[in-house]
Design an enzyme around this catalytic site. Sequence first.
Site, short mmCIF file in Angstrom:
data_model
loop_
_atom_site.label_atom_id
_atom_site.label_comp_id
_atom_site.label_asym_id
_atom_site.label_seq_id
_atom_site.Cartn_x
_atom_site.Cartn_y
_atom_site.Cartn_z
N SER A 67 7.50 12.53 28.51
CA SER A 67 7.91 13.64 27.64
C SER A 67 7.79 13.35 26.15
O SER A 67 7.68 14.27 25.34
CB SER A 67 9.35 14.02 27.96
OG SER A 67 9.43 14.40 29.32
N THR A 68 7.89 12.10 25.73
CA THR A 68 7.79 11.84 24.30
C THR A 68 6.44 12.31 23.76
O THR A 68 6.28 12.51 22.56
CB THR A 68 7.96 10.34 23.98
OG1 THR A 68 7.08 9.60 24.80
CG2 THR A 68 9.40 9.89 24.21
#
Lengths: 711, 372
Positions: free
Chosen positions: A288-289
Amino acid sequence: MADNGMDRRARILLAGFGVMVAALTMRLFFLQIIQHQKLSQMALRQQERTIEVQPARGNIYDRFGRPLAFNRECFSYFAVPAEIGNLSRTAKLLAPWVGIPAGVLEQKLRTSRDFVWLKRKVGDATAAAIEKLALPGVHHLSENRRVYPEGSLACHVLGFVGVDNQGLDGVELQFERTVRGAAGWMRIARDAQGRTVLTSTKTLKAPEPGQDVYLTIDKVVQHIAERELARVVEKYKAQAGSVLVMDPQTGEILALANWPEFDPNRYWEYSLEARRNRAVRDLYEPGSTFKVFTAAAALEENVASENDIFDCEQGCAVFNGRIVRDHIPHGRIPFHEVISFSSNIGTVKIGMRVGAERLVRYARGFGFGHPTGIELPGEPAGLLKSAERWNSATMASVPYGQEVAVTTLQTAAGYAAVANDGWLPKPTLIKEIRQTGGKVTQAERPEVRQQAISPNTAKRLRALLGEVVEHGTGTEAQMPDYAVAGKTGTAQKAIHGGRGYDPYKSVASFVGFLPADRPRLLIAVIVDSPHNVQWGGVVAGPVFKAIGQNLVAYLGIPPLNGNVAVAEVKNEKMDYVPQDMLSVPEVIGLERLAVQDQLKRQGLAAICFGQGTQVTAQRPPAGAQVKPGSPVLLYLEQAAVTGAEGPGADSVVPNVSGQSLRNALQLLHAYGMQAQVSGSGVVHSQTPLPNTAAKLGTVCSLICRDPEGHP
Amino acid sequence: MLAGERRQGHGDLMLLILTLVLVGFGLIMIYSSSSILAMRTYGDSYYFIKRQLIWAGLGFAGLWFLAKTPYERFRNMVLPLLFGCVILLLAVLLLPIGKTVGGARRWLVLGPLSFQPAEMLKLVLVIYLADALARKQEIMRDFSKGVLPNLMIAGSLSALLLLQPDLGTAVIIVLVTIAMLFMGGARLAHLLSLGLAALPVVFLLIFKVAYRRRRWDAFLDPWQDALGKGFQIVQSFLALGSGGLWGRGLCESQQKLFYLPTPHTDFIYSIVGEELGFIGAFAVLLVFGMLIWKGFSIARHCPDQFGKMLAVGVTMLLGLQAMINIGVVTGLVPTKGTTLPFISAGGSSLLFSLLAVGILLSISRNAIPGED
């Protein structure tokens, strides 16, 4: 006449001598004058031996000049077999001290070579023991041993050196040519039996000392980062982890911590796993980053804006035959919530609006698929497939950080671009390089590699990331009085050697910066395979918060409104005026790092025993008068199983030579030593030698003489 | 006779000074060349120099005594002395007091000092020959009566020396004997044919003994086997060569550091050349030349035949030894175990060299004023 005949014959004999003297004179002239050059060259070749003189390796300091690696002189023992009388006795006596079985050692010594290494760079206790044996043919020479005074602190940045002081990893390897210096050459005479004649040495070329490296690392920040990382790894019984603290405007790395760690003083005792600089070398799927970069492309290309609605299909969608799930199901939500709640499905839809080609271009713009250029060995480029190699399912992976492989450092640098108005900084570890004597030969200037996005897009992204922390997945990273921006990541780990992802293993991460509007600090936290909890926000978010809170106080970063007491940071160099005697300060109960700095500024040496951050006891006690440079022993919370100098040492022998007997006894007492005295007057010599590590209660024998020098 | 009386009581001062110069210089060079060896071997860097000083003291005492003794008296003592020498030589070979060093049995051990009877033999033989030849002056031209008996004596004594083995001394004895025969009036033709006859013997002596054969090969081309047979002579060349014109300076020799075997005895002249250069080496050669010239001058001014023969014999003895030693060191003569008189460390050599000078001084006291 017979007499005359005799005289005449005598003249003939005398003439014969004349001929001989003439012949010998000519022969001498031939050998000594005509052949002088040739013969003296040949003589030199057999009489002299050229040896290399190792230069002093440059030191490594943190950004404020606090030493992280320096040299200490130590003895290396060698044997000249020709000078040894009794080989087997010598071998038997030496064996326990050089760690070679007596039989093997004897074989080693039974050689025609004129030089045999016994043991390189021995500890002080071993050296003292070998000296005591006083064996003929056993000699030592001084070599420099690399010492990392902080043990494992910043170990992955520093790296380590081999037995010949050659850099083997980290900055030690990367800056080998700068730090090593240039070897010199010395010619020493030797006799026909290979023995060195030390009276006639000639320096042909003096060694050039290596240059000193000043890192961007701040020892205190590094310590905090390591401490918090160790805590989270322990709490979640994680496999590994990394923390990176960076100044996003300059790319300067203030701390780079990995777990597991190692002690570069004894690197050989650790596995390759522990020695690897994971933050720089290991590739992982970021998860997700990575979404922020998809969002960046969408905003910059104007294909979506914060309030555009995306249907997240209640947590399960199929794209080109690939199923994508969300952790928490969402329906139709705006763009900014897609990011703050970290919806994979929404992000894929944003990515599809951007398109593969642009997505890859922006990812490249943020530095992915290319080494960052950090001054460390072994940095990979990472994996970022170009658009023409994407297959039908790739679009269902890349926008939320799958099917890409990145390093923690690359991720941190990408976030730094967001924090830095779109400019991607080049991460750096080097502040400056100085020659011995202080002349700066190379000063690193902040370098930007490229502009990834416009300042305005960067500002909008910061607002999105602020929202993540405010009421998204990153609430655990919230800090009172400070606006934090960042993104959580919970990346699944691909099954090792198989297909698909391991449902029970994840890489939990949080990458963020503060203050959110004018970022001064970027912190990336990666925790590999935490147990029980997998969420990046839950595992890594608090680590960000803990480090952030420590650092805003330490670095004096002002909060949102009003002033909070700010820790005073002393950057100035140690500048004490040497006095005859110094008074030892009270340091019990204080933080170890603060104490070490304080003592250094006062001109005292700090030696720590045990582990922990708090000083629980000290020697000598506060108020004791000691010479400048004397060691002050700091005992930390947990007693050490093994000290730096070998098992059981918990004190240091003070230097009392030249002192009056009364002073010497007081001083020994202050360091917990006992004394055995012979003679009277001032101390002439002492054993064990000064600054040797020893157990409390060790009996030091002092030999005194009266000041005129008579025993 | 009046003239002779006038000079009685004074020896030749110049000869004494040259001797003192050589012995003093020798002491310095022995210290320089042996101190490290002595330290390593005996733990006392003065080991050799102390012994040399004792022998020098004994030698100068003997020199003074002989100089004061009218040389005619030696004639009466020579036969018992010669007999004594033979006994001592046999004792070295046969009795347990003989000492073997480096494969040769040459020394008699007397308490802390050791002694080489061969050194004594050389001097005694010269006195004997001088006496015999002076008496047989008239029959010297007769080979069988004048030349042969003396040659037989010298030859048999040489054979005794070869048993030790000591080729160096044997060669010197033979050469001095031939020179004295020539001086005494033997016919050149006899001596030359004798030399031819001796060739096969010399050939056998050199080529049938392995170590001499090696030395001979090394002499012809020392560089061919510089680490083996030629080692010593090559190391000597390196020492001399690195000396250059002015030398490395006193005590600065590198070659004495165990490269050059026996740097303080047989090869001390190499160290002289290395430390003091061509200048120093040539100066030493020149002093020996002056000493030889002085010896011959004493012979010329001696009024009687025995004195003349004795002076020339003794001078030949000292001079030939010096020339051969320097010849060996510079590679002009094959290697033999010979010392450099006055300079090399070695008690017997120094003692008998000084006694030889004593004899010359005694002869010089009786000189007639010369024309030059």
